[in-house]
Enzyme design. Sequence first.
Site, short mmCIF file in Angstrom:
data_model
loop_
_atom_site.label_atom_id
_atom_site.label_comp_id
_atom_site.label_asym_id
_atom_site.label_seq_id
_atom_site.Cartn_x
_atom_site.Cartn_y
_atom_site.Cartn_z
N LYS A 153 0.83 -1.11 0.16
CA LYS A 153 -0.15 0.19 -0.28
C LYS A 153 0.56 1.33 -0.35
CE LYS A 153 -1.92 2.72 2.70
NZ LYS A 153 -2.07 4.61 1.91
N GLU A 228 10.00 0.95 10.46
CA GLU A 228 11.07 1.97 10.32
C GLU A 228 10.55 3.92 10.22
OE1 GLU A 228 14.16 1.58 9.15
OE2 GLU A 228 14.53 0.15 8.38
N CYS A 262 14.16 10.89 6.30
CA CYS A 262 13.97 10.40 7.54
C CYS A 262 15.85 10.42 7.72
CB CYS A 262 13.78 8.84 7.86
SG CYS A 262 14.72 7.50 6.68
N GLU A 354 10.86 16.70 14.47
CA GLU A 354 10.88 15.96 13.21
C GLU A 354 10.20 16.81 12.47
OE1 GLU A 354 10.01 12.30 11.60
OE2 GLU A 354 11.69 12.13 10.45
P1 NAD Z 1 2.66 8.03 7.60
O1 NAD Z 1 3.06 7.43 8.89
O2 NAD Z 1 1.55 9.63 7.67
O3 NAD Z 1 2.13 7.05 6.92
C1 NAD Z 1 2.49 6.05 5.90
C2 NAD Z 1 2.33 5.06 5.37
O4 NAD Z 1 1.53 4.86 6.94
C3 NAD Z 1 1.24 5.81 4.38
O5 NAD Z 1 1.43 4.72 3.55
C4 NAD Z 1 -0.12 5.78 5.24
O6 NAD Z 1 -1.30 5.54 4.33
C5 NAD Z 1 -0.38 4.50 6.33
N1 NAD Z 1 -0.75 4.51 7.39
C6 NAD Z 1 -1.79 5.47 8.18
N2 NAD Z 1 -2.43 5.33 9.24
C7 NAD Z 1 -2.63 4.44 8.78
C8 NAD Z 1 -2.74 2.92 9.87
N3 NAD Z 1 -4.01 3.38 10.82
N4 NAD Z 1 -2.96 1.76 10.07
C9 NAD Z 1 -1.77 1.39 8.48
N5 NAD Z 1 -1.60 1.93 7.59
C10 NAD Z 1 -1.89 3.92 8.13
O7 NAD Z 1 3.91 8.41 7.07
P2 NAD Z 1 4.49 9.80 6.21
O8 NAD Z 1 4.22 10.96 6.23
O9 NAD Z 1 3.67 8.96 5.00
O10 NAD Z 1 5.83 9.42 5.87
C11 NAD Z 1 6.88 10.85 7.00
C12 NAD Z 1 7.60 9.65 7.86
O11 NAD Z 1 7.79 8.24 7.87
C13 NAD Z 1 8.34 10.44 8.68
O12 NAD Z 1 8.22 10.49 10.07
C14 NAD Z 1 9.76 9.86 8.56
O13 NAD Z 1 11.04 9.92 9.01
C15 NAD Z 1 8.97 8.19 8.84
N6 NAD Z 1 10.47 7.46 7.66
C16 NAD Z 1 10.96 6.18 7.82
C17 NAD Z 1 11.97 6.31 6.67
C18 NAD Z 1 13.47 5.24 7.44
O14 NAD Z 1 13.16 4.48 7.00
N7 NAD Z 1 13.50 5.33 8.78
C19 NAD Z 1 12.50 6.39 5.98
C20 NAD Z 1 11.55 7.18 5.00
C21 NAD Z 1 10.12 7.52 6.37
#
Ligand code: NAD
Length: 456
Positions: A153, A228, A262, A354
Amino acid sequence: MTHTIVNPADESVVTTVAAASIDDADVAIARAAAAQRDWARLAPVDRARLLRRFADAVDGAVEELAAIEMRNSGHPITQARWEAGHVRDVLEYYSASPERLFGRQIPVAGGLDVTFQEPLGVVGVITPWNFPMTIAAWGFAPALAAGNAVVLKPAEWTPLTSMRLAELGLEAGLPDGLFQVIPGKGSVVGQRFVTNETVRKIVFTGSTEIGKQIMSGCADQVKRVTLELGGKSANIVFADSDLERAAATAPYGVFENAGQDCCARSRILVERSVYERFMELLEPAVAGVRVGDPADESTEMGPLVAAAHLDRVRSFVPDDSELAFRAAAPTGPGFWFPPTVLTPARDSRTAREEIFGPVVSVFPFDDEDDAVRFANASEYGLSGSIWTRDLSRGIRVARAIDSGNLSVNSHSSVRYSTPFGGFKQSGLGRELGPDAPLAFTETKNVFLAVDSPSVE
Ligand code: NAD
């Protein structure tokens, strides 16, 4: 229901994408389970060959994927090209794994004891919007290599490259249903991956807040999970470093992908004796970041991904009270925010949270202990950099920092052949590197009694 996909550089509508329902997700998961049974039975050499073909298909589509990512996510074209090439490299690297998932033979009395690395079944990969296709590949490539099926997804704002990758997999000959991309809302499709019992593992990349919800949701079925999550990494500059190089590269360490990274080194810690000089060097380096049209080959930084995200980043810099200096950026249309350097107090919101935008905070420190203490004064622990000519100190400080990925005299965090992941609230488990396929298997131990002529 549909999602409208907007080009972040000019706010034009790119396309609309259907948002899947819970029933759609269930159908996809059932199809994946059926495909996985045959995939796991296929000879390892044949699985390896199909993954190599998938890598070749991506190789032939690098320009196409880069152009899609540029329009969908606003990534500068040179960066998007690197990302598509990275997906190919990840697939190529893990295409060797089906024939290298070794078990062990363990010496025991009375027979032969061997272990097998069995695939889990269906794996659910949930990705964020910041690096849509590379993070997708970190999940699906090792999972497929280990004999699993994958349902993925993508984030609501950025589904397009993942959808194209699923098509390329099919065109390369992957069995129907083995790797499916199901666009939709996190709270619907993502949540269904967590609750559907056929999905045996979730690989989640995203915010720490949603990661925690997913982890507790997985507890119900003792579902495997890799997380992650967020970061607030330190870039530590010692007085004995090559200060010119440290200052010239510091913008790259944090403003790459407009800070939506990230691993962004969003806290720069500078030894007090060289702080003034470092700031003098940093200002022109920041002013030199080329922000603008993602299609221009010389552009280094594009827009933020969406209007809502721009509002969030802005909320961290409501006025100029913490501002040291900032660079120029286009004004609009598009979701532009200029590279911004702040000098806040250590306990300010900008120093702790962040931001996920092109905003960096700079702090002086007194000595090595002070630097390590402040670097570790964070709930996160994902990456970090250390600049020093004293390599013993480089290693000593790297060992002392509670982070998964440190670099000395470099800002590099990600190579497909080395493990990647976070300490503390930056995550759980590791992706990439030689062991990643093992995280998509269960170890099975089989004991075979052997009749021995001496036991009569
Ligand atoms: P997010 O947590 O809002 O969403 C990530 C994904 O989860 C999306 O596909 C979203 O639709 C899905 N999601 C949202 N609610 C959900 C639920 N209740 N159940 C299941 N899935 C759900 O994050 P974002 O805003 O898309 O990305 C930014 C964040 O990602 C930042 O905090 C960043 O640091 C982190 N990030 C971490 C890494 C790493 O490798 N550590 C890499 C890239 C991004």
